[in-house]
Every structure is written in C-alpha cells, then in structure tokens.
Design a protein around this motif. Structure first.
Motif, PDB file in Angstrom:
ATOM      1  N   PRO A  88       0.799  -1.231  -0.068  1.00 12.59           N
ATOM      2  CA  PRO A  88       0.098  -0.009   0.073  1.00 12.59           C
ATOM      3  C   PRO A  88       0.745   1.282   0.254  1.00 12.59           C
ATOM      4  N   GLN A  89       0.629   2.163  -1.027  1.00 12.82           N
ATOM      5  CA  GLN A  89       1.105   3.298  -0.996  1.00 12.82           C
ATOM      6  C   GLN A  89       0.578   4.480   0.160  1.00 12.82           C
ATOM      7  N   MET A  90       1.495   5.057   1.032  1.00 12.21           N
ATOM      8  CA  MET A  90       1.171   5.962   1.963  1.00 12.21           C
ATOM      9  C   MET A  90       1.410   7.572   1.611  1.00 12.21           C
ATOM     10  N   GLY A  91       1.172   7.920   0.477  1.00 16.02           N
ATOM     11  CA  GLY A  91       1.611   9.493  -0.032  1.00 16.02           C
ATOM     12  C   GLY A  91       2.900   9.547  -0.014  1.00 16.02           C
ATOM     13  N   GLY A  92       3.301  10.735   0.104  1.00 24.20           N
ATOM     14  CA  GLY A  92       4.892  11.126   0.171  1.00 24.20           C
ATOM     15  C   GLY A  92       5.356  11.624   1.438  1.00 24.20           C
ATOM     16  N   GLY A  93       6.709  11.862   1.509  1.00 22.81           N
ATOM     17  CA  GLY A  93       7.168  12.410   2.642  1.00 22.81           C
ATOM     18  C   GLY A  93       6.507  13.846   3.004  1.00 22.81           C
ATOM     19  N   ILE A  94       6.228  14.398   2.144  1.00 26.68           N
ATOM     20  CA  ILE A  94       5.593  15.996   2.420  1.00 26.68           C
ATOM     21  C   ILE A  94       4.113  15.737   2.648  1.00 26.68           C
ATOM     22  N   ASP A  95       3.518  14.938   2.032  1.00 29.90           N
ATOM     23  CA  ASP A  95       1.833  14.646   2.006  1.00 29.90           C
ATOM     24  C   ASP A  95       1.437  13.409   2.286  1.00 29.90           C
ATOM     25  N   PRO A  96       1.780  12.379   3.569  1.00 27.91           N
ATOM     26  CA  PRO A  96       1.630  11.319   3.869  1.00 27.91           C
ATOM     27  C   PRO A  96      -0.123  11.203   4.116  1.00 27.91           C
ATOM     28  N   HIS A  97      -0.424   9.886   3.985  1.00 30.78           N
ATOM     29  CA  HIS A  97      -1.690   9.658   4.266  1.00 30.78           C
ATOM     30  C   HIS A  97      -1.771   9.405   5.779  1.00 30.78           C
ATOM     31  N   VAL A  98      -1.731  10.059   6.551  1.00 33.67           N
ATOM     32  CA  VAL A  98      -1.791   9.974   7.988  1.00 33.67           C
ATOM     33  C   VAL A  98      -2.882   8.965   8.594  1.00 33.67           C
ATOM     34  N   GLU A  99      -4.024   8.983   8.306  1.00 32.22           N
ATOM     35  CA  GLU A  99      -5.155   8.206   8.618  1.00 32.22           C
ATOM     36  C   GLU A  99      -4.935   6.637   8.113  1.00 32.22           C
ATOM     37  N   ALA A 100      -4.484   6.701   6.743  1.00 30.61           N
ATOM     38  CA  ALA A 100      -4.005   5.403   6.226  1.00 30.61           C
ATOM     39  C   ALA A 100      -3.144   4.783   7.109  1.00 30.61           C
ATOM     40  N   ILE A 101      -1.925   5.314   7.392  1.00 29.99           N
ATOM     41  CA  ILE A 101      -0.628   4.882   8.016  1.00 29.99           C
ATOM     42  C   ILE A 101      -1.417   4.319   9.235  1.00 29.99           C
ATOM     43  N   VAL A 102      -2.096   4.996  10.213  1.00 29.70           N
ATOM     44  CA  VAL A 102      -2.652   4.679  11.578  1.00 29.70           C
ATOM     45  C   VAL A 102      -3.272   3.304  11.200  1.00 29.70           C
ATOM     46  N   ALA A 103      -4.054   3.242  10.269  1.00 35.64           N
ATOM     47  CA  ALA A 103      -4.875   2.069  10.051  1.00 35.64           C
ATOM     48  C   ALA A 103      -4.153   0.717   9.805  1.00 35.64           C
ATOM     49  N   LEU A 104      -2.980   0.892   9.479  1.00 39.37           N
ATOM     50  CA  LEU A 104      -1.776  -0.252   9.198  1.00 39.37           C
ATOM     51  C   LEU A 104      -1.450  -0.655  10.518  1.00 39.37           C
ATOM     52  N   ASP A 107       4.431  -0.752  13.823  1.00 44.71           N
ATOM     53  CA  ASP A 107       5.152  -0.524  14.965  1.00 44.71           C
ATOM     54  C   ASP A 107       5.956   0.681  14.996  1.00 44.71           C
ATOM     55  N   VAL A 108       6.443   1.178  13.847  1.00 42.96           N
ATOM     56  CA  VAL A 108       7.242   2.424  13.651  1.00 42.96           C
ATOM     57  C   VAL A 108       7.236   3.045  12.271  1.00 42.96           C
ATOM     58  N   VAL A 109       7.070   4.243  12.122  1.00 46.01           N
ATOM     59  CA  VAL A 109       7.090   4.611  10.834  1.00 46.01           C
ATOM     60  C   VAL A 109       8.591   5.510  10.446  1.00 46.01           C
ATOM     61  N   VAL A 126       1.786   6.876  17.132  1.00 49.56           N
ATOM     62  CA  VAL A 126       2.443   5.838  16.266  1.00 49.56           C
ATOM     63  C   VAL A 126       3.928   6.325  16.528  1.00 49.56           C
ATOM     64  N   LYS A 127       4.921   5.424  16.684  1.00 49.47           N
ATOM     65  CA  LYS A 127       6.150   5.678  16.841  1.00 49.47           C
ATOM     66  C   LYS A 127       7.024   6.068  15.462  1.00 49.47           C
ATOM     67  N   VAL A 128       7.646   7.056  15.852  1.00 39.68           N
ATOM     68  CA  VAL A 128       8.243   7.641  14.465  1.00 39.68           C
ATOM     69  C   VAL A 128       9.827   7.550  14.631  1.00 39.68           C
ATOM     70  N   VAL A 129      10.695   7.184  13.815  1.00 41.92           N
ATOM     71  CA  VAL A 129      12.128   7.153  13.795  1.00 41.92           C
ATOM     72  C   VAL A 129      12.281   8.133  12.517  1.00 41.92           C
ATOM     73  N   ALA A 130      12.870   9.345  12.753  1.00 43.14           N
ATOM     74  CA  ALA A 130      13.563  10.321  11.550  1.00 43.14           C
ATOM     75  C   ALA A 130      14.810   9.904  11.239  1.00 43.14           C
ATOM     76  N   LEU A 131      15.040   9.803   9.992  1.00 46.45           N
ATOM     77  CA  LEU A 131      16.567   9.623   9.628  1.00 46.45           C
ATOM     78  C   LEU A 131      16.805  10.244   8.273  1.00 46.45           C
ATOM     79  N   GLU A 132      18.050  10.844   8.202  1.00 47.25           N
ATOM     80  CA  GLU A 132      18.443  12.094   7.165  1.00 47.25           C
ATOM     81  C   GLU A 132      19.620  11.513   6.675  1.00 47.25           C
ATOM     82  N   PRO A 133      19.590  10.623   5.505  1.00 45.53           N
ATOM     83  CA  PRO A 133      20.774  10.201   4.695  1.00 45.53           C
ATOM     84  C   PRO A 133      21.233  11.063   3.530  1.00 45.53           C
ATOM     85  N   LYS A 134      21.809  12.185   4.057  1.00 44.53           N
ATOM     86  CA  LYS A 134      22.190  13.288   3.224  1.00 44.53           C
ATOM     87  C   LYS A 134      23.710  13.378   2.522  1.00 44.53           C
TER      88      LYS A 134
END
Length: 254
Positions: A88-104, A107-109, A126-134
């Motif tokens: 399932p596609q959950m939108g993009g990083g800028i415009d994620p489908h938050v409700e759809a993510i929660v419905a899944l 354990d972590v986003v 919802v637990k979130v781990v933000a990572l920035e591989p620049k």
C-alpha cells in the motif's frame, strides 16, 4: 535422597523462578533504544515487525538489510526492489496519508527528519524514527541505526552493506576514463530545478569520481536553482534523476 512433596514443591518453585528470570532477561535483551536525526531517543520493547517507510532510501535500506518482509506500507516514490511496488502506498514524505498509516497499525514509521508529519503521527500514538541520509557519513549512520532497530548484527547488516557501497564507489572511480576526470557536472535531483550540491551524498560521490560540481558549496546540499544559473554555469555534463527525467520539459536555453 528425601523426595518429599514439600521438597519437590520447593525445587519446582526454584526452577520456575529461574525460568521466569531467564525469560525476563531475554525480553529485556530484545528491548531497543535508538536516537534519530532529531536527536530524540525512541524506545521499543522488541524489534518492530510492522514498518511503514516514507522515504525511498530508507525503504531500500530496510530491504538491503534483508528485512523487506517487515514493510507493510511505503511512500509513492519507493519502487525498488520490485516487491515493494505491491505494498500500500501512503502518499509522500511531504503529504503522507496519516489516517491510512494509522490504520496499518505500524510498530514504527520511518521518515525524513524534514517532514512535518512526525508530530501528528506521534500525537496519534505512532512511533516515529526520523532519519536523514544526506551525506556519505549520514548514510553509514542511518544503516547502523536501522541495523540496531531491526536487530540485524552489524557484520551481517550495516557494516557489510556500507563496505559494499564504499567499494562500489571506489571501483567506479578507478574505472573512470582519464579524460572524464575534472569534468564540470550539474546533477538535477528533481524538478524545480533542485540540484545536488557538494555537501550531498551525490555531490560527495561526484567528488570521489573526480568530477567538479558546478553548484557552489554555500548553496547547501539540495538547493533550488533558477534554470538560467545552469546555462551560465555551462557544465560539461548534465545529469538528471530518472524520476525527474520522466516528466522533463526543457528549460529555456538547455
């Protein structure tokens, strides 16, 4: 030997107590703490089994660590390996489908530190781990963090994968013809145009290949440029990311 019922009960109680302690120790050993790119510490009682990834590089990293089966949702841009295209596609990083993510019930986003969805997801439990591989250093650190999060031993996961990446760049540099060294390169990462600056992973890779980036360092890792800037810079080579090239409309003067 006296095997009275009372003695047997005491012996069994001791065994059960020891087993309970061992089980508690094993459970504690599975507990994981990681610090993400926001410098936030995130605790997990056990390695996450249901993962949503909102960044293609994180999706690919999870799969390269041999844990693709844990992904239950991805962003619209994740297309490798082929197996993730069925998720399932959950939108993009800028415009994620938050409700759809929660419905899944993940354990972590996994997402970029620059997205504004982190706080909203966390507010919904919802637990979130933000990572920035620049940069190259960031990529190595992200792989190590993901390896810890997924309980993949370093020698089998992050360290092995980084050696493969590093060796690949080194091999490419050695195979580059001498006449190509010093070429002035412009690399467009997405429409805008947004370019890969010298401080980005792509910029560092170009430098290791012996190329010269026409984007000056002071503009940052991924600056948005005026197309006229590129015309004035007169690069020897224009490189365009595949996702940008698919909808490429020629800029004036190119």
């Amino acid at each position: 030997m006296n095997c009275s019922p009372a003695l047997v009960r005491r012996w069994m109680a001791g065994v059960l107590c020891a087993l309970a302690c061992a089980a508690a120790g094993a459970a504690a050993a599975q507990a994981i703490d990681v610090t993400d790119a926001r410098d936030r510490r995130v605790h997990f009682d056990r390695p996450p089994e249901r993962i949503v990834s909102l960044l293609p590089s994180l999706t690919e990293s999870v799969c390269e660590l041999g844990q693709c089966h844990r992904l239950v949702g991805v962003d619209r841009y994740s297309n490798w390996p082929a197996a993730v295209q069925r998720l399932p596609q959950m939108g993009g990083g800028i415009d994620p489908h938050v409700e759809a993510i929660v419905a899944l019930r993940p354990d972590v986003v996994l997402l970029s530190a620059s997205t504004r969805a982190s706080d909203r997801l966390e507010a919904l439990g919802v637990k979130v781990v933000a990572l920035e591989p620049k940069t190259h250093a960031d990529v190595r650190q992200v792989l190590a963090t993901l390896g810890t999060l997924l309980a993949v031993p370093p020698q089998e996961g992050a360290e092995r994968l980084w050696r493969v990446i590093d060796a690949g760049v080194q091999a490419a540099a050695q195979s580059l013809p001498a006449r190509a060294r010093g070429a002035r390169v412009y690399f467009e990462v997405s429409r805008g145009p947004y370019a890969a600056g010298t401080a980005s992973f792509i910029g560092e890779t170009l430098a290791r290949l012996g190329a010269r980036n026409v984007v000056p360092p002071e503009l940052g890792p991924f600056p948005r440029l005026n197309p006229e800037f590129v015309v004035r810079a007169q690069p020897d080579v224009l490189m365009v990311g595949n996702s940008s090239m698919q909808a490429l409309v020629p800029y004036p003067g190119w």
